[in-house]
Design a protein around this motif. Sequence first.
Motif, mmCIF file in Angstrom:
data_model
loop_
_atom_site.group_PDB
_atom_site.id
_atom_site.type_symbol
_atom_site.label_atom_id
_atom_site.label_comp_id
_atom_site.label_asym_id
_atom_site.label_seq_id
_atom_site.Cartn_x
_atom_site.Cartn_y
_atom_site.Cartn_z
ATOM 1 N N LEU A 147 18.396 42.450 31.973
ATOM 2 C CA LEU A 147 17.648 41.189 31.911
ATOM 3 C C LEU A 147 18.611 39.996 31.859
ATOM 4 C CD1 LEU A 147 15.263 39.293 31.338
ATOM 5 C CD2 LEU A 147 15.344 40.039 28.942
ATOM 6 N N THR A 148 19.625 40.092 31.033
ATOM 7 C CA THR A 148 20.590 38.995 30.905
ATOM 8 C C THR A 148 21.286 38.719 32.230
ATOM 9 O OG1 THR A 148 21.019 39.996 28.753
ATOM 10 C CG2 THR A 148 22.390 38.122 29.375
ATOM 11 N N GLU A 149 21.677 39.791 32.925
ATOM 12 C CA GLU A 149 22.352 39.614 34.202
ATOM 13 C C GLU A 149 21.416 38.992 35.238
ATOM 14 O OE1 GLU A 149 25.553 43.321 34.105
ATOM 15 O OE2 GLU A 149 23.434 43.735 34.474
ATOM 16 N N VAL A 150 20.152 39.418 35.246
ATOM 17 C CA VAL A 150 19.190 38.825 36.175
ATOM 18 C C VAL A 150 19.039 37.337 35.881
ATOM 19 C CG1 VAL A 150 16.757 38.753 36.849
ATOM 20 C CG2 VAL A 150 17.923 40.963 36.643
ATOM 21 N N ALA A 151 18.928 36.997 34.606
ATOM 22 C CA ALA A 151 18.765 35.587 34.232
ATOM 23 C C ALA A 151 19.980 34.777 34.706
ATOM 24 C CB ALA A 151 18.588 35.468 32.714
ATOM 25 N N ARG A 152 21.163 35.333 34.488
ATOM 26 C CA ARG A 152 22.373 34.607 34.871
ATOM 27 C C ARG A 152 22.475 34.446 36.381
ATOM 28 N NH1 ARG A 152 26.968 36.735 35.910
ATOM 29 N NH2 ARG A 152 26.528 38.675 34.803
ATOM 30 N N ARG A 153 22.252 35.561 37.095
ATOM 31 C CA ARG A 153 22.394 35.507 38.557
ATOM 32 C C ARG A 153 21.321 34.631 39.205
ATOM 33 N NH1 ARG A 153 25.619 39.108 41.315
ATOM 34 N NH2 ARG A 153 24.131 39.377 43.003
ATOM 35 N N SER A 154 20.124 34.612 38.638
ATOM 36 C CA SER A 154 19.041 33.827 39.245
ATOM 37 C C SER A 154 19.031 32.395 38.747
ATOM 38 C CB SER A 154 17.684 34.486 38.930
ATOM 39 O OG SER A 154 17.459 34.460 37.531
ATOM 40 N N GLY A 155 19.756 32.126 37.656
ATOM 41 C CA GLY A 155 19.742 30.786 37.082
ATOM 42 C C GLY A 155 18.458 30.472 36.338
ATOM 43 N N LEU A 156 17.671 31.492 35.999
ATOM 44 C CA LEU A 156 16.407 31.280 35.284
ATOM 45 C C LEU A 156 16.620 31.460 33.788
ATOM 46 C CD1 LEU A 156 14.017 33.382 37.560
ATOM 47 C CD2 LEU A 156 14.174 30.890 37.440
ATOM 48 N N PRO A 157 15.807 30.786 32.981
ATOM 49 C CA PRO A 157 15.848 31.052 31.535
ATOM 50 C C PRO A 157 15.483 32.528 31.278
ATOM 51 C CG PRO A 157 14.463 29.143 32.039
ATOM 52 C CD PRO A 157 14.809 29.767 33.342
ATOM 53 N N LEU A 189 11.028 35.504 43.825
ATOM 54 C CA LEU A 189 11.880 35.943 44.934
ATOM 55 C C LEU A 189 13.355 35.838 44.551
ATOM 56 C CD1 LEU A 189 9.878 34.342 47.891
ATOM 57 C CD2 LEU A 189 9.855 36.714 47.114
ATOM 58 N N ALA A 190 13.687 34.837 43.727
ATOM 59 C CA ALA A 190 15.078 34.712 43.270
ATOM 60 C C ALA A 190 15.479 35.934 42.445
ATOM 61 C CB ALA A 190 15.242 33.435 42.450
ATOM 62 N N ILE A 191 14.532 36.483 41.716
ATOM 63 C CA ILE A 191 14.844 37.681 40.915
ATOM 64 C C ILE A 191 15.124 38.863 41.836
ATOM 65 C CG2 ILE A 191 13.761 39.405 39.414
ATOM 66 C CD1 ILE A 191 12.750 37.130 37.728
ATOM 67 N N LEU A 192 14.301 39.032 42.854
ATOM 68 C CA LEU A 192 14.567 40.115 43.811
ATOM 69 C C LEU A 192 15.923 39.913 44.478
ATOM 70 C CD1 LEU A 192 11.135 40.663 45.587
ATOM 71 C CD2 LEU A 192 12.189 41.989 43.742
ATOM 72 N N SER A 244 13.610 33.854 29.122
ATOM 73 C CA SER A 244 12.178 34.094 28.885
ATOM 74 C C SER A 244 11.403 34.172 30.200
ATOM 75 C CB SER A 244 11.613 32.986 28.001
ATOM 76 O OG SER A 244 11.812 31.730 28.641
ATOM 77 N N THR A 245 11.759 33.309 31.147
ATOM 78 C CA THR A 245 11.101 33.330 32.458
ATOM 79 C C THR A 245 11.457 34.616 33.196
ATOM 80 O OG1 THR A 245 11.332 30.939 32.577
ATOM 81 C CG2 THR A 245 10.796 32.072 34.624
ATOM 82 N N ALA A 246 12.747 34.962 33.173
ATOM 83 C CA ALA A 246 13.177 36.182 33.852
ATOM 84 C C ALA A 246 12.461 37.390 33.260
ATOM 85 C CB ALA A 246 14.697 36.340 33.732
ATOM 86 N N LEU A 258 7.065 42.351 38.034
ATOM 87 C CA LEU A 258 7.588 43.184 39.122
ATOM 88 C C LEU A 258 7.594 44.655 38.710
ATOM 89 C CD1 LEU A 258 10.475 40.896 40.371
ATOM 90 C CD2 LEU A 258 8.625 41.801 41.794
ATOM 91 N N HIS A 259 7.924 44.918 37.459
ATOM 92 C CA HIS A 259 7.950 46.290 36.950
ATOM 93 C C HIS A 259 6.544 46.884 36.958
ATOM 94 C CE1 HIS A 259 8.356 49.241 33.469
ATOM 95 N NE2 HIS A 259 9.069 49.743 34.445
ATOM 96 N N GLY A 260 5.581 46.107 36.477
ATOM 97 C CA GLY A 260 4.202 46.595 36.443
ATOM 98 C C GLY A 260 3.657 46.897 37.833
ATOM 99 N N TRP A 261 4.127 46.156 38.807
ATOM 100 C CA TRP A 261 3.654 46.303 40.186
ATOM 101 C C TRP A 261 4.365 47.469 40.887
ATOM 102 C CZ3 TRP A 261 6.337 44.788 44.900
ATOM 103 C CH2 TRP A 261 5.508 44.683 46.020
ATOM 104 N N GLY A 262 5.478 47.918 40.349
ATOM 105 C CA GLY A 262 6.231 49.027 40.966
ATOM 106 C C GLY A 262 7.427 48.563 41.786
ATOM 107 N N GLY A 263 7.682 47.247 41.771
ATOM 108 C CA GLY A 263 8.798 46.722 42.551
ATOM 109 C C GLY A 263 10.150 46.937 41.881
ATOM 110 N N LEU A 264 10.133 47.060 40.560
ATOM 111 C CA LEU A 264 11.360 47.355 39.819
ATOM 112 C C LEU A 264 11.117 48.590 38.951
ATOM 113 C CD1 LEU A 264 12.561 43.852 38.503
ATOM 114 C CD2 LEU A 264 13.411 45.125 40.481
#
Lengths: 249, 249
Positions: free
Chosen positions: B32-42, B17-20, B44-46, B53-59
């Motif tokens: 990917l880098t921006e998502v990691a930075r904005r979400s505070g996730l590593p 949910l933090a990624i969304l 690799s996790t991001a 999310l991409h596979g599901w169609g959300g991104l």
Amino acid sequence: MAGRTNTPGQSVSQRLLAILGCFDVAHPALSLTEVARRSGLPVSTARRLIGELHGWGGLERLDDGRYRIGMRLWTIGSLAPQQRGLREAALPHMHDLFQATQENIQLTVPEGDQALCIEKISSDKAVPTQTHIGGRLPLHATGVGKAILAFSGKELLASLAEEGLARLTPYTITQPGRLTAALAEVRRTGLAYSHEEMTLGAVSVAAPILGLDGTVRAALGIVAHSRTALDRLAPAVRTAALGIARSIG
Amino acid sequence: MAGRTNTPGQSVSQRLLAILGCFDVAHPALSLTEVARRSGLPVSTARRLIGELHGWGGLERLDDGRYRIGMRLWTIGSLAPQQRGLREAALPHMHDLFQATQENIQLTVPEGDQALCIEKISSDKAVPTQTHIGGRLPLHATGVGKAILAFSGKELLASLAEEGLARLTPYTITQPGRLTAALAEVRRTGLAYSHEEMTLGAVSVAAPILGLDGTVRAALGIVAHSRTALDRLAPAVRTAALGIARSIG
């Protein structure tokens, strides 16, 4: 070990997405039990994940204990790019068409083997339809669907024919050969009709919205009472669809 | 142990949910880098969660490798209930107002201490605004915001005043006392104005849309060039807002 995995991260996020996937136009509000049944998750798992989605603002709880999609997901979903530009370009033309006809006006985009309704204008006086924003329509039985199908690759028609063209009313075209002929006529005239093929009592006329490269981006349609003279509405629909195509460039 | 937990399920879904939550009107496309930075996730996790999310169609993935919100989240978000009925009731009135004025028309709802724009009609001729569907506006500096604030509980104004009223232009009202007086005038007249308080060169007039119980459901506003005579537009905005209130009942 079915349903379990050594990479719990993957599994949990898929479960969370499965919960969101339970909600659709036909099921906008669901109880915990219904979510568990539709997602195939144990009730305890569904309860925990619903709680997280609720806390985040993705789900809202109704007074009767059921859940609905919440404001936060609406806000995030509104960022989806295709819909944004197309809708903004289409809405003025759709309102002109509505003012001129007072009938249901629908804007749909191709999504897989269906048409997805992304905007709709209606009134109490217009014939009731099964169409909601975010809802899906079959390509072979609706005006907007045929407008999309006629300008899509032949593979799409072939795959629909292979799955079988579902008979939704006695008037639905279920023979691939007849559908092929109807689609050729759509390409020739730029107009697609449905004569009570989706819903008894309702007819429609639609026109494709083509990109500069000739690919079909969307379809604009009117759904009216079956007593309506569609010939009178057809030029207006075609004009509005061409206007939208020009706006999106 | 910060950021880790013994209940990996809770943690993973919160990360998803933090990624969304990284995506918003100001950041509709992120790497990917921006998502990691904005979400505070590593990273690799991001990467793994973005992949899900991409596979599901959300991104959706753009050609330049960045990601945007996808069709699937748009479809699910469109199920959110409040927006649905309000938007459908409001759109015809908004288009009437647009046809009469050719200015920016905005429909907003209260969300926390901001106003959320849920519908907008504009044209190339209208003054450029910072408002997008799904975007948020400050309550103290905009016409729609003041229309909402004037009919909300006093606690909201008090909490805004405590946070501090941000100066967005030299004309923004930043003194709580002056804002309180302006809101009393909004309650008296049913109209709220912004005179270049949000954006230099743009003025606005707005009216609240009240429920039968007197609570403020939404606000309807026009944003126009600062040379515009708002007095000429005010009765039209008020009329349209009352029409919407009657439609939603």
